[in-house]
Motif scaffolding. Structure first.
Motif, mmCIF file in Angstrom:
data_model
loop_
_atom_site.group_PDB
_atom_site.id
_atom_site.type_symbol
_atom_site.label_atom_id
_atom_site.label_comp_id
_atom_site.label_asym_id
_atom_site.label_seq_id
_atom_site.Cartn_x
_atom_site.Cartn_y
_atom_site.Cartn_z
ATOM 1 N N TYR A 92 42.830 44.022 -54.609
ATOM 2 C CA TYR A 92 41.973 44.639 -53.808
ATOM 3 C C TYR A 92 42.691 46.180 -53.380
ATOM 4 C CZ TYR A 92 40.290 45.851 -49.040
ATOM 5 O OH TYR A 92 39.647 46.455 -48.204
ATOM 6 N N THR A 96 40.788 49.638 -53.714
ATOM 7 C CA THR A 96 40.447 50.499 -52.546
ATOM 8 C C THR A 96 41.057 52.040 -52.769
ATOM 9 O OG1 THR A 96 40.790 48.480 -51.154
ATOM 10 C CG2 THR A 96 41.213 50.946 -50.191
ATOM 11 N N ASP A 105 34.986 46.971 -51.460
ATOM 12 C CA ASP A 105 34.604 45.540 -50.537
ATOM 13 C C ASP A 105 34.490 44.423 -51.603
ATOM 14 O OD1 ASP A 105 33.022 44.212 -48.062
ATOM 15 O OD2 ASP A 105 31.570 44.202 -49.607
ATOM 16 N N GLY A 108 37.614 43.089 -52.740
ATOM 17 C CA GLY A 108 38.129 42.113 -51.563
ATOM 18 C C GLY A 108 37.544 40.707 -51.559
ATOM 19 N N MET A 324 42.177 43.707 -45.883
ATOM 20 C CA MET A 324 40.768 43.716 -45.394
ATOM 21 C C MET A 324 40.574 44.098 -43.938
ATOM 22 S SD MET A 324 39.211 41.235 -47.876
ATOM 23 C CE MET A 324 37.490 41.491 -47.639
ATOM 24 N N TYR A 454 29.354 44.115 -45.124
ATOM 25 C CA TYR A 454 30.021 45.390 -45.042
ATOM 26 C C TYR A 454 29.198 46.581 -44.908
ATOM 27 C CZ TYR A 454 31.415 49.906 -47.102
ATOM 28 O OH TYR A 454 31.728 51.352 -47.086
#
Length: 465
Positions: A92, A96, A105, A108, A324, A454
């Motif tokens: 993740y 990012t 997102d 993740g 996250m 999100y």
């Protein structure tokens, strides 16, 4: 960070000091234990290889050979990233640092599902082997819901208390079980002679579609090989130890699984038994090798290995959720560790509950534990394929940004991405039987919910800014 390259490291990959995780407490061996335990090498010869045999038959070893090739490509991709970035977010974090927030997102949520569904799968394996012992010694099946609660509850308690204890426990559990399986396979060859199995060599009865579907399920044996990257804060010298752990775990697992696939098929042929129908294949092979008592210990090792894998998945998933939380994708309370234990306690508890409920529901409804293992394992593959694909695409973007991109790395990225696309295609065509044909749609609904969450969170942040 490692001297000599720290100046080129993207600052976005640094772990926030407020996370509260202990820094540099895990040795290289304990870091390797995280990846090995998430792979759960004992689970594959005892549970996954028989499922792959149902699809690929005498081509089971070939399915594992293809799966190993694909995973090695991804291992080199992940290790490249891990040489420049160390933090708790696993793949993740890599997304990012390279993609827009909405893509990060998706990465993740994909990783969360991947680790959690893998954990659910091996809880099904835990129930299966608990039943093996309950039927043998108590002459009645073990209560499946109670077994699920014991497995997930014990893993949650251990992950909540101490990551170092977790890593050491996982290491010794897997080491003992793998050694016992190795002894049985060696004795199997010694007592029955070193000869080639003609059926496997000539792929008798094997179809291309069967091998293709077998490769996808074989990939499940490897999922989590990259989970050492979730220990970027806690590992000693992470820019060295984590890349090595990723490569070592992939190479070891690939060789071990190919060998197990070939020898299990060979042994069950000698016993005139169907490997695909075996609930405890290693016990039968131990009898053939003349060490029946060792078969009982292997089954016990498989039972405990399922617990170790549950613990490893919980450990990795909680650290993804920690990252996250730090990025505001989930509530920020998940982004801070326990003040005393230095573990992401709220993330551990929430992931533990999320892992337990589906398995307890299915087990309570009377579904076979091997079906739970197969269903949840197949679902997890979608999350891993998504995360692996995004990491492969992100690698050249990231290295170009820091001035480290080469032609070889670009070719590696293309090859790894293509391997993941082919793996995804194998899950969709030929269309599998129910409920496997529903899993892609379930996964898409899950990602859609994560994306909506999100967008709503981003809108709230914009309004309050």
């Amino acid at each position: 960070m490692e001297q000599g390259i720290s100046a080129t490291v993207d600052p976005i990959a640094a772990e926030p000091a407020a996370s509260g995780l202990r820094s540099g407490v895990l040795s290289p061996l304990e870091t390797l234990a995280q990846s090995i335990s998430t792979i759960a090498p004992t689970a594959s010869p005892t549970m996954t290889v028989p499922l792959v045999f149902v699809l690929a038959g005498n081509g089971t070893w070939l399915a594992y050979l293809f799966a190993t090739s694909a995973i090695l490509l991804m291992a080199f991709v992940v290790s490249k990233f891990a040489r420049y970035s160390s933090c708790s977010g696993s793949l993740y974090t890599y997304a990012t640092s390279c993609f827009p927030p909405i893509v990060s997102d998706i990465a993740g949520w994909a990783m969360l599902l991947a680790y959690a569904a893998t954990g659910m799968s091996v809880v099904g394996g835990f129930i299966n082997y608990a039943n093996v012992f309950a039927l043998e010694f108590l002459h009645r099946p073990a209560p499946p819901v109670l077994m699920a609660i014991l497995c997930v509850g014990g893993a949650t308690f251990t992950a909540y208390r101490d990551v170092q204890v977790s890593a050491r426990l996982m290491l010794w559990i897997e080491a003992a079980a793998v050694i016992m399986i190795g002894i049985v396979l060696a004795l199997l060859l010694w007592r029955n002679g070193l000869h080639v199995d003609p059926g496997q060599l000539h792929l008798t009865g094997v179809t291309a579609s069967g091998v293709r579907l077998g490769v996808v399920l074989a990939l499940f044996s490897f999922v989590g090989f990259e989970s050492a990257t979730s220990l970027g804060t806690e590992a000693v010298n992470p820019l060295r130890t984590i890349p090595r752990a990723v490569i070592q775990s992939a190479v070891f697992a690939g060789l071990f699984f190919i060998l197990c696939a070939y020898l299990e098929t060979l042994g069950m042929h000698a016993l005139h038994q169907n490997l695909g129908e075996a609930t405890a294949p290693m016990r039968s092979l131990a009898q053939l090798a003349g060490v029946s008592a060792l078969g009982v210990f292997i089954d016990l090792g498989a039972l405990v290995s399922m617990f170790a894998c549950t613990l490893a998945c919980l450990t990795a998933a909680a650290r993804v959720m920690l990252r996250m939380g730090q990025n505001g994708i989930v509530h920020r309370s998940f982004g801070v560790a326990h003040s005393k234990n230095a573990t992401p306690h709220l993330a551990v508890l929430s992931i533990g509950v999320a892992m337990l409920l589906p398995v307890a529901y299915l087990a309570g409804r009377g579904f076979d534990s091997r079906d739970i293992y197969g269903w949840m394992g197949s679902l997890s593959v979608y999350g891993f394929i998504t995360a692996y694909s995004l990491a492969a695409v992100a690698l050249p973007i990231y290295l170009k940004r820091i001035g480290q991109l080469s032609a070889g790395t670009l070719l590696l990225s293309i090859a790894a991405t293509l391997a993941m696309v082919l793996a995804l295609a194998g899950t969709l065509y030929p269309v599998p039987d129910r409920p496997y044909n529903w899993l892609p749609y379930l996964y898409l609904v899950y990602l859609a919910c994560g994306t909506v969450w999100y967008l709503m969170s981003a809108r709230r942040r914009t309004v309050t800014a």
